[in-house]
Design an enzyme around this catalytic site. Sequence first.
Site, PDB file in Angstrom:
ATOM      1  N   ALA A 107       0.776  -1.246   0.000  1.00 36.10           N
ATOM      2  CA  ALA A 107       0.000   0.000   0.000  1.00 36.10           C
ATOM      3  C   ALA A 107       0.803   1.289   0.000  1.00 36.10           C
ATOM      4  O   ALA A 107       0.296   2.333  -0.403  1.00 36.10           O
ATOM      5  CB  ALA A 107      -0.914  -0.005   1.228  1.00 36.10           C
ATOM      6  N   PRO A 109       3.297   4.450  -0.753  1.00 32.34           N
ATOM      7  CA  PRO A 109       2.978   5.466   0.256  1.00 32.34           C
ATOM      8  C   PRO A 109       1.506   5.860   0.355  1.00 32.34           C
ATOM      9  O   PRO A 109       1.183   6.852   1.001  1.00 32.34           O
ATOM     10  CB  PRO A 109       3.817   6.661  -0.217  1.00 32.34           C
ATOM     11  CG  PRO A 109       3.838   6.525  -1.708  1.00 32.34           C
ATOM     12  CD  PRO A 109       3.865   5.043  -1.974  1.00 32.34           C
ATOM     13  N   LYS A 112      -3.059   4.946  -3.590  1.00 32.42           N
ATOM     14  CA  LYS A 112      -4.254   4.163  -3.927  1.00 32.42           C
ATOM     15  C   LYS A 112      -5.060   3.848  -2.669  1.00 32.42           C
ATOM     16  O   LYS A 112      -6.279   3.760  -2.723  1.00 32.42           O
ATOM     17  CB  LYS A 112      -3.856   2.891  -4.681  1.00 32.42           C
ATOM     18  CG  LYS A 112      -3.172   3.233  -5.995  1.00 32.42           C
ATOM     19  CD  LYS A 112      -2.738   2.019  -6.770  1.00 32.42           C
ATOM     20  CE  LYS A 112      -1.802   2.392  -7.918  1.00 32.42           C
ATOM     21  NZ  LYS A 112      -0.460   2.832  -7.466  1.00 32.42           N
ATOM     22  N   ASP A 177      -1.075  -4.008  -5.888  1.00 33.71           N
ATOM     23  CA  ASP A 177      -0.308  -3.053  -6.720  1.00 33.71           C
ATOM     24  C   ASP A 177       1.173  -3.292  -6.417  1.00 33.71           C
ATOM     25  O   ASP A 177       1.815  -2.522  -5.715  1.00 33.71           O
ATOM     26  CB  ASP A 177      -0.741  -1.633  -6.341  1.00 33.71           C
ATOM     27  CG  ASP A 177      -0.052  -0.582  -7.177  1.00 33.71           C
ATOM     28  OD1 ASP A 177       0.009  -0.746  -8.403  1.00 33.71           O
ATOM     29  OD2 ASP A 177       0.432   0.418  -6.597  1.00 33.71           O
ATOM     30  N   CYS A 230       3.518  -1.218 -12.752  1.00 36.06           N
ATOM     31  CA  CYS A 230       3.888  -0.112 -13.642  1.00 36.06           C
ATOM     32  C   CYS A 230       5.044  -0.572 -14.522  1.00 36.06           C
ATOM     33  O   CYS A 230       6.050   0.115 -14.640  1.00 36.06           O
ATOM     34  CB  CYS A 230       4.230   1.142 -12.842  1.00 36.06           C
ATOM     35  SG  CYS A 230       5.464   0.869 -11.554  1.00 36.06           S
TER      36      CYS A 230
END
Length: 302
Positions: A107, A109, A112, A177, A230
Amino acid sequence: MDALSRYEPIVDDFEAFRSACRRPLPPVVRVNTIKTTTERARQGLQEAGIELDPVEWHPGLLRLPEDQPGANWPYSHGWIHGQEEVSAVPATVLDPQPGERVWDATAAPGSKTTQLAALMDDRGLVVATDNNMGRLSALRSNTERLGVTNVAVTNEDARNHSLKPFGGELYDRALVDVPCSCEGTIRKNPDTLEEWSLGHVEGIAGVQKGILTRAIQATREGGTVVYSTCTFAPEENEGVLDHVLEAEDCRLLNFELPLAYRDGVTEWDGETFDPQVERAKRIYPHHNDTGGFFVAKLEVTG
Ligand SMILES: C[S@@+](CC[C@H](N)C(=O)[O-])C[C@H]1O[C@@H](n2cnc3c(N)ncnc32)[C@H](O)[C@@H]1O
């Protein structure tokens, strides 16, 4: 830039792709709807003398002309948060609802995490996990500035995440993520490919498999898991999805995306992936003038 050459077989208009990767990205902020409305944030920025352009696909994202999203009073008041445009995609695809239980597995920084909380009207529970204490401090200060109250933080390896501290109940949704080789961030960090190696790509893909596996296991049947990176490397992305489709009770879902994208690739470097990986989306820098991203939506089936 050499690491990018390997993507020539899968990226259309490769020269446009390369040239977009060399251009810096415009700064973008997301309006924090826990504290204000998009209209008030726009007015606040205009009063602070900052020109802005709307981002067409998302009314709460604003493009600023200068690289200073933190140097104005709407930012200090927690009305806006600096967040790259494509980075706002995964939480909108996860689509968490007020009152649900959501796990943000990696999570910090907290861009999201705070976006998930806003989509949930700050109701229900977001468990925000990261194994990096320093980055979790940044997450904590972001949640405070943005006035988020429905987030609980855990400092642990997401691969071993325990449900016990939160009553043992499975989650309704999870956002994964993951840490990745970050090739798609080259417009923000031009040095990002200097240390690129296939060994690192393969190693980090292994970590991603472990985290995504735990997220699927920790989510209830019928619940949703969004996996995002990413990066462009299919050893991560489709390779990781192929692994969990084989090993876990889940399937990939089709979903709408209001940005140009390409489907996930089913073949790479002599390997063939589960055909479902086509339902994942590759977002390339030259199609929307953004950073690069990869997003997939899974349903837990068992
Ligand atoms: C891509 S970043 C997450 C960005 C974040 N979702 C956001 O939007 O602000 C990946 C994060 O994963 C964390 N991480 C790496 N390995 C991890 C692990 N095994 N368990 C939990 N977190 C991990 C890193 O410290 C890093 O903060």
